[in-house]
Design a protein around this motif. Structure first.
Motif, mmCIF file in Angstrom:
data_model
loop_
_atom_site.group_PDB
_atom_site.id
_atom_site.type_symbol
_atom_site.label_atom_id
_atom_site.label_comp_id
_atom_site.label_asym_id
_atom_site.label_seq_id
_atom_site.Cartn_x
_atom_site.Cartn_y
_atom_site.Cartn_z
ATOM 1 N N THR A 54 0.841 -1.191 0.000
ATOM 2 C CA THR A 54 0.000 0.000 0.000
ATOM 3 C C THR A 54 0.876 1.241 0.000
ATOM 4 O O THR A 54 1.813 1.357 0.801
ATOM 5 C CB THR A 54 -0.928 0.023 1.231
ATOM 6 N N SER A 55 0.608 2.167 -0.908
ATOM 7 C CA SER A 55 1.362 3.423 -1.025
ATOM 8 C C SER A 55 0.412 4.588 -0.819
ATOM 9 O O SER A 55 -0.679 4.616 -1.391
ATOM 10 C CB SER A 55 2.015 3.538 -2.409
ATOM 11 N N THR A 56 0.843 5.565 -0.012
ATOM 12 C CA THR A 56 0.021 6.739 0.278
ATOM 13 C C THR A 56 0.776 8.004 -0.106
ATOM 14 O O THR A 56 1.963 8.148 0.220
ATOM 15 C CB THR A 56 -0.357 6.794 1.766
ATOM 16 N N VAL A 200 -7.849 1.444 -5.254
ATOM 17 C CA VAL A 200 -7.795 2.713 -4.536
ATOM 18 C C VAL A 200 -8.420 2.509 -3.159
ATOM 19 O O VAL A 200 -9.580 2.111 -3.040
ATOM 20 C CB VAL A 200 -8.525 3.823 -5.301
ATOM 21 N N GLU A 201 -7.652 2.796 -2.114
ATOM 22 C CA GLU A 201 -8.093 2.515 -0.751
ATOM 23 C C GLU A 201 -8.455 3.755 0.043
ATOM 24 O O GLU A 201 -9.141 3.659 1.060
ATOM 25 C CB GLU A 201 -7.008 1.721 -0.014
ATOM 26 N N VAL A 311 -3.230 3.784 -2.351
ATOM 27 C CA VAL A 311 -3.519 2.709 -3.304
ATOM 28 C C VAL A 311 -2.751 1.449 -2.906
ATOM 29 O O VAL A 311 -1.706 1.502 -2.274
ATOM 30 C CB VAL A 311 -3.128 3.113 -4.751
ATOM 31 N N LYS A 312 -3.292 0.308 -3.304
ATOM 32 C CA LYS A 312 -2.658 -0.980 -3.044
ATOM 33 C C LYS A 312 -2.410 -1.702 -4.365
ATOM 34 O O LYS A 312 -3.345 -1.862 -5.167
ATOM 35 C CB LYS A 312 -3.536 -1.838 -2.130
ATOM 36 N N ARG A 313 -1.174 -2.126 -4.590
ATOM 37 C CA ARG A 313 -0.884 -2.840 -5.831
ATOM 38 C C ARG A 313 -1.464 -4.246 -5.755
ATOM 39 O O ARG A 313 -1.238 -4.973 -4.772
ATOM 40 C CB ARG A 313 0.623 -2.900 -6.111
ATOM 41 N N VAL A 314 -2.200 -4.615 -6.791
ATOM 42 C CA VAL A 314 -2.845 -5.936 -6.809
ATOM 43 C C VAL A 314 -2.346 -6.816 -7.953
ATOM 44 O O VAL A 314 -2.625 -8.011 -7.968
ATOM 45 C CB VAL A 314 -4.384 -5.791 -6.892
#
Length: 315
Positions: A54-56, A200-201, A311-314
């Motif tokens: 997860t990147s913010t 998108v988180e 966002v979290k890479r999936v």
């Protein structure tokens, strides 16, 4: 029509000033077709994080070390520079700028301006010329972070940086869901990572002072909101195959019949709505207002502010 004529008159007149001057004018929509052609894209290689990471968005003061000084803080030094996008962490923010003959920008910039003054009464046609050198604020007065307790509008203080967005609807396709995305075809987009797909988180949105006071009092172009009026942000995703998703809607201002509701603090976009965008490579932003012209679009000033995109890479 008066909106277009206003920006042609005031924008071209004031645009002769330096882009490092506080008199740098508001972007004018009629010039956007020209500005789009000269802007282009600055490429930067971004490394995708590992799947599951997860990147913010983390906006630091270093982004404004060489920023342009204005009332209440600084805004991005490349605001009126062509061939530049704003790159922060794994995020690439669209940006169009020029100072060739006139000053113009759209897309996204970064600012730390703590100024929420109402500049809506001016002497130029339309009564909005006071906003021309003061289009850099957010109603919260600061980005969402350690300085978020700073009172908005406090003289001589600046808070954490945040993103200011101006949407130029002039070239954007209307109702783009189901169409194929291209960077050159949209004013406001955020590319996430490089080749990965992301969920998108989280995302925080804040009202910009110009539309805030425009909805409240009117500003020469916009009228004061009455019962039934609304001002909304539309957020689209771009899927792996380049298709634009159906939008989610975040309401910025709403007159419910008894009062005008416009939060001045940072507001979370509904998490379930964000995740309903699916696995995306880009986010695309557009706006809508009940105060609009069928030919010339919104009268409400097309600005919003954002922070803490997560966002979290999936894949």
């Amino acid at each position: 029509m008066k909106k277009v004529l206003y920006f042609l008159t005031v924008g071209l007149f004031l645009g002769l000033s330096s882009c490092n001057n506080d008199d740098a004018p508001l972007s004018n929509e009629s010039a956007s077709a020209v500005a789009k052609n000269v802007s282009g894209t600055t490429k930067k290689t971004v490394t995708d994080p590992a799947i599951g990471t997860t990147s913010t968005l983390n906006l630091t003061s270093s982004l404004l070390t060489s920023g342009i000084t204005t009332t209440g803080g600084k805004y991005w030094e490349n605001t009126y520079v062509a061939n530049t996008n704003l790159n922060v962490d794994i995020f690439t923010f669209s940006h169009t700028g020029t100072s060739s003959g006139y000053n113009y920008w759209d897309g996204f910039i970064v600012s730390n301006v703590n100024d929420i003054t109402n500049y809506g009464s001016g002497s130029a046609p339309g009564g909005s010329d006071g906003w021309v050198p003061h289009q850099w604020g957010t109603m919260a007065g600061s980005g969402f972070g350690s300085s978020s307790t700073i009172a908005a509008g406090t003289p001589g203080t600046t808070g954490d940086p945040y993103i200011v967005a101006y949407w130029s609807s002039y070239l954007d396709p209307k109702n783009p869901q189901g169409t194929t995305f291209s960077e050159s075809g949209f004013s406001n987009w955020i590319k996430i990572g490089n080749t990965g797909l992301y969920k998108v988180e989280g995302l925080k949105i804040n009202m910009h002072p110009w539309p805030y006071y425009g909805c409240l009092y009117g500003d020469g172009f916009a009228r004061a909101f009455a019962s039934g009026d609304s001002f909304k942000l539309l957020i689209y995703g771009v899927a792996e195959d380049g298709t634009v998703t159906n939008p989610i809607v975040h309401t910025l201002a709403n007159h419910n019949g008894s009062s005008l509701v416009m939060p001045t603090g940072w507001v979370n976009v509904n998490t379930s709505n964000l995740q309903s965008l699916g696995e995306v490579k880009y986010l695309v932003f557009q706006m809508t207002s009940t105060d609009s012209d069928l030919v010339y679009g919104m009268n409400t000033a097309a600005y919003f502010c954002l922070d803490k995109l997560s966002v979290k890479r999936v894949d």
